[in-house]
Design a protein around this motif. Structure first.
Motif, PDB file in Angstrom:
ATOM      1  N   GLN A  21      -3.468  11.907  -3.101  1.00  0.00           N
ATOM      2  CA  GLN A  21      -4.298  10.609  -2.653  1.00  0.00           C
ATOM      3  C   GLN A  21      -3.430  10.375  -1.161  1.00  0.00           C
ATOM      4  N   LEU A  22      -2.105  10.394  -1.534  1.00  0.00           N
ATOM      5  CA  LEU A  22      -1.151  10.029  -0.382  1.00  0.00           C
ATOM      6  C   LEU A  22      -1.288  10.722   0.733  1.00  0.00           C
ATOM      7  N   GLU A  23      -1.602  12.152   0.588  1.00  0.00           N
ATOM      8  CA  GLU A  23      -1.667  13.134   1.557  1.00  0.00           C
ATOM      9  C   GLU A  23      -3.018  13.065   2.358  1.00  0.00           C
ATOM     10  N   VAL A  24      -4.300  12.275   1.525  1.00  0.00           N
ATOM     11  CA  VAL A  24      -5.386  12.100   2.145  1.00  0.00           C
ATOM     12  C   VAL A  24      -5.236  11.018   3.024  1.00  0.00           C
ATOM     13  N   GLU A  25      -4.491   9.911   2.430  1.00  0.00           N
ATOM     14  CA  GLU A  25      -4.237   8.685   3.414  1.00  0.00           C
ATOM     15  C   GLU A  25      -3.461   9.011   4.793  1.00  0.00           C
ATOM     16  N   ALA A  26      -2.367   9.835   4.686  1.00  0.00           N
ATOM     17  CA  ALA A  26      -1.785  10.354   5.853  1.00  0.00           C
ATOM     18  C   ALA A  26      -2.771  11.107   6.835  1.00  0.00           C
ATOM     19  N   ARG A  27      -3.606  11.944   6.250  1.00  0.00           N
ATOM     20  CA  ARG A  27      -4.638  12.614   7.333  1.00  0.00           C
ATOM     21  C   ARG A  27      -5.598  11.641   7.871  1.00  0.00           C
ATOM     22  N   LEU A  28      -5.971  10.740   6.997  1.00  0.00           N
ATOM     23  CA  LEU A  28      -7.019   9.829   7.750  1.00  0.00           C
ATOM     24  C   LEU A  28      -6.282   9.045   8.851  1.00  0.00           C
ATOM     25  N   MET A  29      -4.965   8.484   8.629  1.00  0.00           N
ATOM     26  CA  MET A  29      -4.577   7.709   9.630  1.00  0.00           C
ATOM     27  C   MET A  29      -4.530   8.706  11.322  1.00  0.00           C
ATOM     28  N   THR A  30      -4.486   9.852  11.107  1.00  0.00           N
ATOM     29  CA  THR A  30      -4.662  10.422  12.368  1.00  0.00           C
ATOM     30  C   THR A  30      -5.972  10.352  12.974  1.00  0.00           C
ATOM     31  N   LEU A  31      -6.925   9.879  12.233  1.00  0.00           N
ATOM     32  CA  LEU A  31      -8.398   9.954  12.662  1.00  0.00           C
ATOM     33  C   LEU A  31      -8.981   8.434  13.041  1.00  0.00           C
ATOM     34  N   VAL A  32      -8.349   7.642  12.267  1.00  0.00           N
ATOM     35  CA  VAL A  32      -8.782   6.089  12.167  1.00  0.00           C
ATOM     36  C   VAL A  32      -7.920   5.165  13.434  1.00  0.00           C
ATOM     37  N   THR A  33      -8.468   4.024  13.552  1.00  0.00           N
ATOM     38  CA  THR A  33      -7.864   3.112  14.628  1.00  0.00           C
ATOM     39  C   THR A  33      -7.178   1.986  14.158  1.00  0.00           C
ATOM     40  N   SER A  34      -7.797   1.650  12.938  1.00  0.00           N
ATOM     41  CA  SER A  34      -7.176   0.507  12.286  1.00  0.00           C
ATOM     42  C   SER A  34      -7.166   0.649  10.680  1.00  0.00           C
ATOM     43  N   VAL A  35      -6.177  -0.100  10.247  1.00  0.00           N
ATOM     44  CA  VAL A  35      -5.895   0.404   8.490  1.00  0.00           C
ATOM     45  C   VAL A  35      -5.892  -1.202   7.875  1.00  0.00           C
ATOM     46  N   ASN A  36      -6.497  -1.019   6.876  1.00  0.00           N
ATOM     47  CA  ASN A  36      -6.507  -2.362   5.879  1.00  0.00           C
ATOM     48  C   ASN A  36      -5.466  -1.915   4.710  1.00  0.00           C
ATOM     49  N   ILE A  37      -4.529  -2.761   4.709  1.00  0.00           N
ATOM     50  CA  ILE A  37      -3.559  -2.290   3.505  1.00  0.00           C
ATOM     51  C   ILE A  37      -3.708  -3.234   2.186  1.00  0.00           C
ATOM     52  N   ALA A  38      -3.996  -2.586   1.166  1.00  0.00           N
ATOM     53  CA  ALA A  38      -3.841  -3.231  -0.203  1.00  0.00           C
ATOM     54  C   ALA A  38      -2.539  -4.057  -0.317  1.00  0.00           C
ATOM     55  N   CYS A  39      -2.811  -5.109  -1.061  1.00  0.00           N
ATOM     56  CA  CYS A  39      -1.604  -6.171  -0.851  1.00  0.00           C
ATOM     57  C   CYS A  39      -1.065  -6.159  -2.516  1.00  0.00           C
ATOM     58  N   GLY A  40      -0.998  -5.180  -2.868  1.00  0.00           N
ATOM     59  CA  GLY A  40      -0.530  -5.343  -4.363  1.00  0.00           C
ATOM     60  C   GLY A  40      -1.112  -6.101  -5.658  1.00  0.00           C
ATOM     61  N   VAL A  41      -2.289  -6.274  -5.414  1.00  0.00           N
ATOM     62  CA  VAL A  41      -2.895  -7.259  -6.352  1.00  0.00           C
ATOM     63  C   VAL A  41      -4.140  -6.270  -7.064  1.00  0.00           C
ATOM     64  N   HIS A  42      -5.236  -5.974  -6.303  1.00  0.00           N
ATOM     65  CA  HIS A  42      -6.091  -4.983  -6.850  1.00  0.00           C
ATOM     66  C   HIS A  42      -5.533  -3.300  -6.671  1.00  0.00           C
ATOM     67  N   ALA A  43      -4.646  -3.390  -5.900  1.00  0.00           N
ATOM     68  CA  ALA A  43      -4.084  -1.767  -5.819  1.00  0.00           C
ATOM     69  C   ALA A  43      -2.764  -1.978  -5.281  1.00  0.00           C
ATOM     70  N   GLY A  44      -2.052  -0.824  -5.271  1.00  0.00           N
ATOM     71  CA  GLY A  44      -0.810  -0.724  -4.323  1.00  0.00           C
ATOM     72  C   GLY A  44       0.419  -1.626  -5.038  1.00  0.00           C
ATOM     73  N   ASP A  45       1.602  -1.621  -4.369  1.00  0.00           N
ATOM     74  CA  ASP A  45       2.764  -2.316  -4.262  1.00  0.00           C
ATOM     75  C   ASP A  45       3.465  -2.359  -3.275  1.00  0.00           C
ATOM     76  N   VAL A  46       4.582  -3.161  -3.366  1.00  0.00           N
ATOM     77  CA  VAL A  46       5.534  -3.388  -2.376  1.00  0.00           C
ATOM     78  C   VAL A  46       6.015  -1.955  -1.556  1.00  0.00           C
ATOM     79  N   THR A  47       6.547  -1.321  -2.358  1.00  0.00           N
ATOM     80  CA  THR A  47       6.921   0.179  -2.080  1.00  0.00           C
ATOM     81  C   THR A  47       5.671   0.929  -1.032  1.00  0.00           C
ATOM     82  N   LEU A  48       4.496   1.018  -1.641  1.00  0.00           N
ATOM     83  CA  LEU A  48       3.468   1.611  -0.956  1.00  0.00           C
ATOM     84  C   LEU A  48       2.952   0.841   0.214  1.00  0.00           C
ATOM     85  N   MET A  49       3.139  -0.587   0.205  1.00  0.00           N
ATOM     86  CA  MET A  49       2.819  -1.250   1.439  1.00  0.00           C
ATOM     87  C   MET A  49       3.494  -1.099   2.491  1.00  0.00           C
ATOM     88  N   ARG A  50       4.967  -1.128   2.173  1.00  0.00           N
ATOM     89  CA  ARG A  50       6.179  -0.659   3.190  1.00  0.00           C
ATOM     90  C   ARG A  50       5.666   0.634   3.818  1.00  0.00           C
TER      91      ARG A  50
END
Length: 258
Positions: A21-50
C-alpha cells in the motif's frame, strides 16, 4: 484563443498499513496534484503523516489534511451522532496536528477535506458543516475547504469566508439530488476504467454527470477525487492523465484552481 480548462486531481493518502500500500501511495504521488493526508484518527499515525508530507513535498504537491471520525474499525465510514462542539474539537485537533508536522517539514498546509462519514454528514447537515468551517477559520483563514459540489459544506465554508473547492467523483455513483450513493448500495462504486474516464471528462469539460436514475446533474467542480484504495488506482490515474492531456485540460494543484 480559448482558455484551457484547469482541474486539480486529489487523492486521499497516508492510510497505508502494508508495504504494498505504501508503494501504491508513492506511485500515485507522481500522478496527482494534491494529497489529503489522514490525521491519525480514522487511519495513519504521526510517523506515516510525516512520511507522507515529505513525499508530497518531494513531488511539489499541495498538502492537505483529511480528518475523520474516531472509528478505525470502520475506517471512519460509519455515521455517528455528533455535537457541534465535538466536531469543532475533532477538526481542530487533527488539522492542527498535521499543520504542526507540515510546518516542521517546511510545508504549509493548503487545504482540508473531511473523510468518509464526516464528509457525507457535512454535505447535508449545515450544523456539522458550520462546525467544520468554524474550526478551520480558527486555525488558519487561508485554508481551502474541499467539499462535495453543491453541498452544505461548500455553503458553510463560503459563509465563513474560507476559500472553497467543489469536488467531484468519477468513480462514485450520484443520486438524483447530487449526493453520493452510500457505500454498500448497488451503484455506489464504479469499477470500469473506461466508464470512470468518460465520467471524469464529462464532469471537467461539460460540468455534467449522470445520476444513478439516468438523470443528468449540473456539477461544476474545481477538484476531482481519485481514491487511493481503489483496486487498480495507479492505472486509473494514468488513464485520467492521458485523457486530460488529450482534452487539453491542465492539471494543477487545488491552491491554484480554488
Amino acid at each position: 484563443m480559448t482558455q484551457r480548462r484547469r482541474i486539480d486531481l486529489n487523492c486521499d493518502l497516508g492510510e497505508a498499513v502494508t508495504t504494498d500500500q505504501l508503494e501504491v501511495e508513492a506511485r500515485l504521488m507522481t500522478l496527482v496534484t494534491s494529497v489529503n493526508i489522514a490525521c491519525g484518527v480514522h487511519a495513519g499515525d504521526v510517523t506515516l503523516m510525516r512520511h507522507t508530507v515529505r513525499m508530497a513535498l518531494r513531488h511539489r504537491l499541495a498538502v492537505g489534511a483529511h480528518p475523520g471520525l474516531p472509528d478505525r474499525e470502520s475506517q471512519g465510514r460509519r455515521e455517528q451522532t455528533l455535537s457541534p462542539s465535538f466536531v469543532e474539537e475533532l477538526i481542530h485537533s487533527q488539522v492542527g496536528g498535521l499543520m504542526s508536522i507540515s510546518q516542521a517539514e517546511g510545508a504549509r498546509l493548503s487545504h482540508v477535506k473531511p473523510h468518509g462519514a464526516l464528509y457525507n454528514m457535512a454535505a447535508r447537515d449545515r450544523v456539522i458543516a458550520d462546525a467544520i468551517s468554524t474550526a478551520l477559520a480558527r486555525l488558519d483563514h487561508r485554508l481551502i475547504l474541499i467539499g462535495l459540489a453543491g453541498s452544505a459544506l461548500i455553503a458553510a465554508g463560503s459563509a465563513q469566508g474560507l476559500r472553497v473547492a467543489a469536488e467531484g467523483f468519477a468513480d462514485r455513483g450520484y443520486q438524483a439530488d447530487g449526493s453520493l450513493v452510500p457505500r454498500g448500495q448497488q451503484g455506489a462504486i464504479i469499477h470500469d476504467e473506461a466508464t470512470v474516464v468518460a465520467r471524469a471528462r464529462s464532469l471537467v469539460t461539460a460540468d455534467r454527470i449522470a445520476a444513478i436514475d439516468g438523470s443528468m446533474l449540473h456539477c461544476h467542480i474545481h477538484t476531482l477525487c481519485l481514491h487511493g484504495d481503489t483496486p487498480d488506482a495507479v492505472p486509473l490515474a494514468q488513464a485520467l492523465r492521458v485523457m486530460f492531456d488529450e482534452a487539453g485540460i491542465s492539471v494543477t494543484r487545488v491552491d491554484h484552481v480554488a
